[in-house]
Design a protein around this motif. Structure first.
Motif, PDB file in Angstrom:
ATOM      1  N   UNK A 117       0.842  -1.187   0.000  1.00  8.75           N
ATOM      2  CA  UNK A 117       0.000   0.000   0.000  1.00  8.75           C
ATOM      3  C   UNK A 117       0.880   1.241   0.000  1.00  8.75           C
ATOM      4  N   UNK A 118       0.448   2.251  -0.703  1.00  7.23           N
ATOM      5  CA  UNK A 118       1.203   3.497  -0.707  1.00  7.23           C
ATOM      6  C   UNK A 118       1.027   4.180   0.645  1.00  7.23           C
ATOM      7  N   UNK A 119       2.103   4.701   1.189  1.00  2.00           N
ATOM      8  CA  UNK A 119       1.973   5.327   2.512  1.00  2.00           C
ATOM      9  C   UNK A 119       1.184   6.630   2.437  1.00  2.00           C
ATOM     10  N   UNK A 120       0.491   6.898   3.499  1.00  2.00           N
ATOM     11  CA  UNK A 120      -0.278   8.142   3.567  1.00  2.00           C
ATOM     12  C   UNK A 120       0.682   9.296   3.861  1.00  2.00           C
ATOM     13  N   UNK A 121       0.418  10.472   3.317  1.00  6.49           N
ATOM     14  CA  UNK A 121       1.312  11.608   3.588  1.00  6.49           C
ATOM     15  C   UNK A 121       1.266  12.000   5.060  1.00  6.49           C
ATOM     16  N   UNK A 122       2.438  12.353   5.567  1.00  2.00           N
ATOM     17  CA  UNK A 122       2.541  12.743   6.969  1.00  2.00           C
ATOM     18  C   UNK A 122       2.253  14.232   7.087  1.00  2.00           C
ATOM     19  N   UNK A 123       1.318  14.575   7.945  1.00  2.00           N
ATOM     20  CA  UNK A 123       0.907  15.962   8.082  1.00  2.00           C
ATOM     21  C   UNK A 123       1.345  16.573   9.414  1.00  2.00           C
ATOM     22  N   UNK A 124       1.958  15.790  10.272  1.00  4.12           N
ATOM     23  CA  UNK A 124       2.410  16.280  11.574  1.00  4.12           C
ATOM     24  C   UNK A 124       3.670  17.125  11.369  1.00  4.12           C
ATOM     25  N   UNK A 125       3.603  18.408  11.641  1.00  6.13           N
ATOM     26  CA  UNK A 125       4.727  19.305  11.390  1.00  6.13           C
ATOM     27  C   UNK A 125       5.904  19.029  12.308  1.00  6.13           C
ATOM     28  N   UNK A 126       5.624  18.638  13.550  1.00  4.62           N
ATOM     29  CA  UNK A 126       6.716  18.337  14.480  1.00  4.62           C
ATOM     30  C   UNK A 126       7.517  17.132  14.013  1.00  4.62           C
ATOM     31  N   UNK A 127       6.836  16.132  13.483  1.00  4.16           N
ATOM     32  CA  UNK A 127       7.504  14.940  12.979  1.00  4.16           C
ATOM     33  C   UNK A 127       8.290  15.247  11.699  1.00  4.16           C
ATOM     34  N   UNK A 128       7.756  16.104  10.849  1.00  2.00           N
ATOM     35  CA  UNK A 128       8.443  16.468   9.609  1.00  2.00           C
ATOM     36  C   UNK A 128       9.711  17.274   9.867  1.00  2.00           C
ATOM     37  N   UNK A 129       9.744  18.041  10.938  1.00  2.00           N
ATOM     38  CA  UNK A 129      10.900  18.874  11.253  1.00  2.00           C
ATOM     39  C   UNK A 129      12.001  18.068  11.946  1.00  2.00           C
ATOM     40  N   UNK A 130      11.633  17.057  12.719  1.00  2.00           N
ATOM     41  CA  UNK A 130      12.628  16.335  13.516  1.00  2.00           C
ATOM     42  C   UNK A 130      13.100  15.032  12.894  1.00  2.00           C
TER      43      UNK A 130
ATOM     44  N   UNK B  69      10.022   8.651   5.722  1.00  2.00           N
ATOM     45  CA  UNK B  69      10.044   7.799   4.550  1.00  2.00           C
ATOM     46  C   UNK B  69      11.378   7.143   4.281  1.00  2.00           C
ATOM     47  N   UNK B  70      12.387   7.355   5.104  1.00  2.00           N
ATOM     48  CA  UNK B  70      13.710   6.783   4.869  1.00  2.00           C
ATOM     49  C   UNK B  70      13.845   5.382   5.446  1.00  2.00           C
ATOM     50  N   UNK B  71      13.024   5.019   6.404  1.00  2.00           N
ATOM     51  CA  UNK B  71      13.094   3.689   6.999  1.00  2.00           C
ATOM     52  C   UNK B  71      12.491   2.687   6.024  1.00  2.00           C
ATOM     53  N   UNK B  72      13.297   1.712   5.576  1.00  3.89           N
ATOM     54  CA  UNK B  72      12.808   0.731   4.604  1.00  3.89           C
ATOM     55  C   UNK B  72      12.334  -0.551   5.267  1.00  3.89           C
ATOM     56  N   UNK B  73      12.523  -0.677   6.568  1.00  2.00           N
ATOM     57  CA  UNK B  73      12.123  -1.881   7.275  1.00  2.00           C
ATOM     58  C   UNK B  73      10.709  -1.727   7.824  1.00  2.00           C
ATOM     59  N   UNK B  74      10.055  -2.858   8.068  1.00  2.00           N
ATOM     60  CA  UNK B  74       8.703  -2.824   8.616  1.00  2.00           C
ATOM     61  C   UNK B  74       8.736  -2.319  10.045  1.00  2.00           C
ATOM     62  N   UNK B  75       9.721  -2.790  10.787  1.00  2.00           N
ATOM     63  CA  UNK B  75       9.847  -2.365  12.170  1.00  2.00           C
ATOM     64  C   UNK B  75      10.876  -1.246  12.258  1.00  2.00           C
TER      65      UNK B  75
END
Length: 145
Positions: free
Chosen positions: A42-55, A59-65
């Motif tokens: 499934x295509x990942x949903x876009x992340x809208x949390x600004x705090x998470x986007x700044x820190x 999308x760089x983690x390629x592992x499931x866990x």
């Protein structure tokens, strides 16, 4: 003494339908009999949390866990990282002739031009009729003024 020449095809023709006897395995993508597991991604949903986007680098983690890596301060990254060109690709006209990239781009441009010339694509296109009948709205300047 002359020998008779025997004309024979090297290819043998089979009239029986041999490929119809094989059965395709369920779940196989090709008819070669190799089973391949189909995974629905499934295509990942876009992340809208600004705090998470700044820190974090989302999308760089390629592992499931696991989690995405945390971004470091700018001083901890090498200087060359900030000089990478991220816009449109440069043409050889925009590059320095003392670099390898210039000569690779020039070689590519020459290859593209040769391929267009082989296909018969003209480089000069004459002006269209509507371009020739252009009338300006500006007043004409006379030589005697």
């Amino acid at each position: 003494m002359l020998r008779p020449i025997l004309i024979c095809s090297r290819r043998t023709f089979v009239t029986t339908p041999r490929n119809f006897a094989k059965k395709k395995l369920i779940g196989s993508d090709s008819g070669r009999g190799t089973k391949m597991a189909k995974v629905v991604v499934e295509t990942p949903k876009p992340i809208r949390d600004t705090e998470l986007l700044v820190t974090r680098c989302c999308g760089l983690n390629k592992y499931v866990e696991g989690e995405d890596p945390v971004l470091k301060p700018d001083e901890e990254y090498p200087d060359w990282l900030w000089t990478i060109h991220t816009g449109k690709p440069k043409t050889f006209l925009d590059m320095d002739p003392d670099t390898k990239e210039y000569w690779y781009a020039l070689k590519l441009a020459n290859r593209v031009q040769r391929n267009k010339a082989k296909k018969g694509i003209r480089f000069y296109t004459p002006p269209k009729m509507h371009e020739l009948s252009f009338l300006s709205r500006l007043p004409l300047k006379h030589a005697n003024q």
